[in-house]
Design an enzyme around this catalytic site. Sequence first.
Site, PDB file in Angstrom:
ATOM      1  N   TYR A   1      -0.706  -1.282  10.283  1.00 20.76           N
ATOM      2  CA  TYR A   1      -0.904  -1.621   8.868  1.00 20.76           C
ATOM      3  C   TYR A   1       0.284  -1.095   8.035  1.00 20.76           C
ATOM      4  O   TYR A   1       0.828  -1.814   7.189  1.00 20.76           O
ATOM      5  CB  TYR A   1      -2.218  -0.996   8.422  1.00 20.76           C
ATOM      6  CG  TYR A   1      -2.614  -1.178   6.984  1.00 20.76           C
ATOM      7  CD1 TYR A   1      -3.163  -2.382   6.542  1.00 20.76           C
ATOM      8  CD2 TYR A   1      -2.503  -0.123   6.073  1.00 20.76           C
ATOM      9  CE1 TYR A   1      -3.581  -2.525   5.222  1.00 20.76           C
ATOM     10  CE2 TYR A   1      -2.923  -0.262   4.754  1.00 20.76           C
ATOM     11  CZ  TYR A   1      -3.462  -1.460   4.336  1.00 20.76           C
ATOM     12  OH  TYR A   1      -3.874  -1.602   3.032  1.00 20.76           O
TER      13      TYR A   1
ATOM     14  N   SER B   1       0.869  -1.186   0.000  1.00 19.31           N
ATOM     15  CA  SER B   1       0.000   0.000   0.000  1.00 19.31           C
ATOM     16  C   SER B   1       0.900   1.228   0.000  1.00 19.31           C
ATOM     17  O   SER B   1       2.042   1.155   0.486  1.00 19.31           O
ATOM     18  CB  SER B   1      -0.862  -0.012   1.272  1.00 19.31           C
ATOM     19  OG  SER B   1      -1.425   1.265   1.498  1.00 19.31           O
TER      20      SER B   1
HETATM   21  P1  NDP Z   1     -11.574  -5.673   1.260  1.00 11.30           P
HETATM   22  O1  NDP Z   1     -11.667  -5.406   2.726  1.00 11.30           O
HETATM   23  O2  NDP Z   1     -12.597  -5.057   0.363  1.00 11.30           O
HETATM   24  O3  NDP Z   1     -11.558  -7.262   1.007  1.00 11.30           O
HETATM   25  C1  NDP Z   1     -10.668  -8.031   1.752  1.00 11.30           C
HETATM   26  C2  NDP Z   1     -10.721  -9.468   1.260  1.00 11.30           C
HETATM   27  O4  NDP Z   1      -9.828 -10.254   2.058  1.00 11.30           O
HETATM   28  C3  NDP Z   1     -12.082 -10.071   1.374  1.00 11.30           C
HETATM   29  O5  NDP Z   1     -12.317 -10.930   0.289  1.00 11.30           O
HETATM   30  C4  NDP Z   1     -12.005 -10.858   2.670  1.00 11.30           C
HETATM   31  O6  NDP Z   1     -12.882 -11.965   2.608  1.00 11.30           O
HETATM   32  C5  NDP Z   1     -10.571 -11.319   2.643  1.00 11.30           C
HETATM   33  N1  NDP Z   1      -9.978 -11.610   3.946  1.00 11.30           N
HETATM   34  C6  NDP Z   1      -9.944 -10.808   5.021  1.00 11.30           C
HETATM   35  N2  NDP Z   1      -9.322 -11.429   6.044  1.00 11.30           N
HETATM   36  C7  NDP Z   1      -8.947 -12.646   5.578  1.00 11.30           C
HETATM   37  C8  NDP Z   1      -8.294 -13.751   6.155  1.00 11.30           C
HETATM   38  N3  NDP Z   1      -7.849 -13.719   7.430  1.00 11.30           N
HETATM   39  N4  NDP Z   1      -8.092 -14.853   5.403  1.00 11.30           N
HETATM   40  C9  NDP Z   1      -8.529 -14.903   4.123  1.00 11.30           C
HETATM   41  N5  NDP Z   1      -9.166 -13.893   3.523  1.00 11.30           N
HETATM   42  C10 NDP Z   1      -9.389 -12.773   4.251  1.00 11.30           C
HETATM   43  O7  NDP Z   1     -10.074  -5.297   0.837  1.00 11.30           O
HETATM   44  P2  NDP Z   1      -9.529  -4.506  -0.438  1.00 11.30           P
HETATM   45  O8  NDP Z   1     -10.000  -5.167  -1.675  1.00 11.30           O
HETATM   46  O9  NDP Z   1      -9.786  -3.067  -0.214  1.00 11.30           O
HETATM   47  O10 NDP Z   1      -7.947  -4.731  -0.269  1.00 11.30           O
HETATM   48  C11 NDP Z   1      -7.286  -5.857  -0.816  1.00 11.30           C
HETATM   49  C12 NDP Z   1      -5.788  -5.720  -0.546  1.00 11.30           C
HETATM   50  O11 NDP Z   1      -5.321  -4.487  -1.090  1.00 11.30           O
HETATM   51  C13 NDP Z   1      -5.437  -5.694   0.938  1.00 11.30           C
HETATM   52  O12 NDP Z   1      -4.204  -6.322   1.156  1.00 11.30           O
HETATM   53  C14 NDP Z   1      -5.322  -4.200   1.227  1.00 11.30           C
HETATM   54  O13 NDP Z   1      -4.497  -3.946   2.330  1.00 11.30           O
HETATM   55  C15 NDP Z   1      -4.693  -3.723  -0.074  1.00 11.30           C
HETATM   56  N6  NDP Z   1      -4.901  -2.308  -0.326  1.00 11.30           N
HETATM   57  C16 NDP Z   1      -6.166  -1.799  -0.484  1.00 11.30           C
HETATM   58  C17 NDP Z   1      -6.335  -0.445  -0.726  1.00 11.30           C
HETATM   59  C18 NDP Z   1      -7.683   0.169  -0.909  1.00 11.30           C
HETATM   60  O14 NDP Z   1      -7.754   1.431  -0.934  1.00 11.30           O
HETATM   61  N7  NDP Z   1      -8.735  -0.596  -1.062  1.00 11.30           N
HETATM   62  C19 NDP Z   1      -5.194   0.478  -0.809  1.00 11.30           C
HETATM   63  C20 NDP Z   1      -3.914  -0.183  -0.633  1.00 11.30           C
HETATM   64  C21 NDP Z   1      -3.786  -1.505  -0.401  1.00 11.30           C
HETATM   65  P3  NDP Z   1     -13.727 -12.557   3.847  1.00 11.30           P
HETATM   66  O15 NDP Z   1     -14.225 -11.402   4.648  1.00 11.30           O
HETATM   67  O16 NDP Z   1     -14.814 -13.303   3.124  1.00 11.30           O
HETATM   68  O17 NDP Z   1     -12.761 -13.437   4.582  1.00 11.30           O
END
Ligand code: NDP
Length: 267
Positions: A161, A148
Amino acid sequence: MHEPDFGVAGETAIVTGASRGIGRSIAETLAAGGANVAICSRSMDRIGPVADAIDESEADGSALAVECDVRDRDAVEDLVDETVEAFGDIDVLVNNAGGEFVAPFEDISQNGWETILDLNLTSVVHCSHLAGAVMREGDGGAIVNLSSVNGQHAAPGESHYGAAKAAIIRLTETLAVEWAGDGVRVNCVAPGLIQTPGVAETYGIGDEAMPPREEADRRIGHPEEVADIVRFLVSPAASLINGETITAKGVPPAGNAMSSDDLGLDT
Ligand code: NDP
């Protein structure tokens, strides 16, 4: 004439955290390119329908849904085993699962700190160890980690984070060196703000507020814009890119000329 090869057809990819947001878009993009995708989240109720939608679409690739909490090493081992059993190999690993809560550093408990480090950093260790072993014993492959911009600069309210995401950048570089001899490339994407369900929950930014991709003058992105970068990084077109972090954040902040007052100088 040289034609670049952005192809992923016939590859097998694991995408973690693919029930929504960026991970879902990455899985759909790779499957549309003809890759078979093993996708996971913590709940089969949430990840199952994503796999069904891919399988019911016109995408050439198939999808395997696996319930797996990436903080649990045994569960990651099962994810890797089920992927190999279903598709025969692993060529691509996208360490996407992640998340955070916002709090000042002094208010983050040891449990809160460890939860965010486990989810964002140690999960990448588990998945890279276990899926990486399959890649290294086989024909190599490509790993993409999600960092990120908050791992690249100060992130007030997100110290846990930011620390985890910064560590991912260095882990990416180190693994790229250690595993190059095994034919594994390791790269990283550092998105700025991307409109996902997670961001909608944390910042209240809904889909309806989103400017289109065609608009250059913006600092918020669509999940598909990150997915396109991942698709490029795992394709043969990115063969010379290894250990890099690609930042995707739209317009950079302007470097303003500062006065002596701004600098705290008594002139
Ligand atoms: P979301 O919160 O929208 O989605 C997160 C996903 O990860 C969901 O599918 C969730 O599924 C899954 N997840 C969460 N915890 C676990 C776990 N312990 N094991 C397996 N799956 C898990 O996230 P984003 O799409 O926004 O972000 C995706 C990635 O991009 C992350 O690493 C985030 O840090 C990074 N990022 C995002 C940014 C943004 O602005 N959106 C900016 C910079 C980086 P479920 O709840 O069904 O388990």
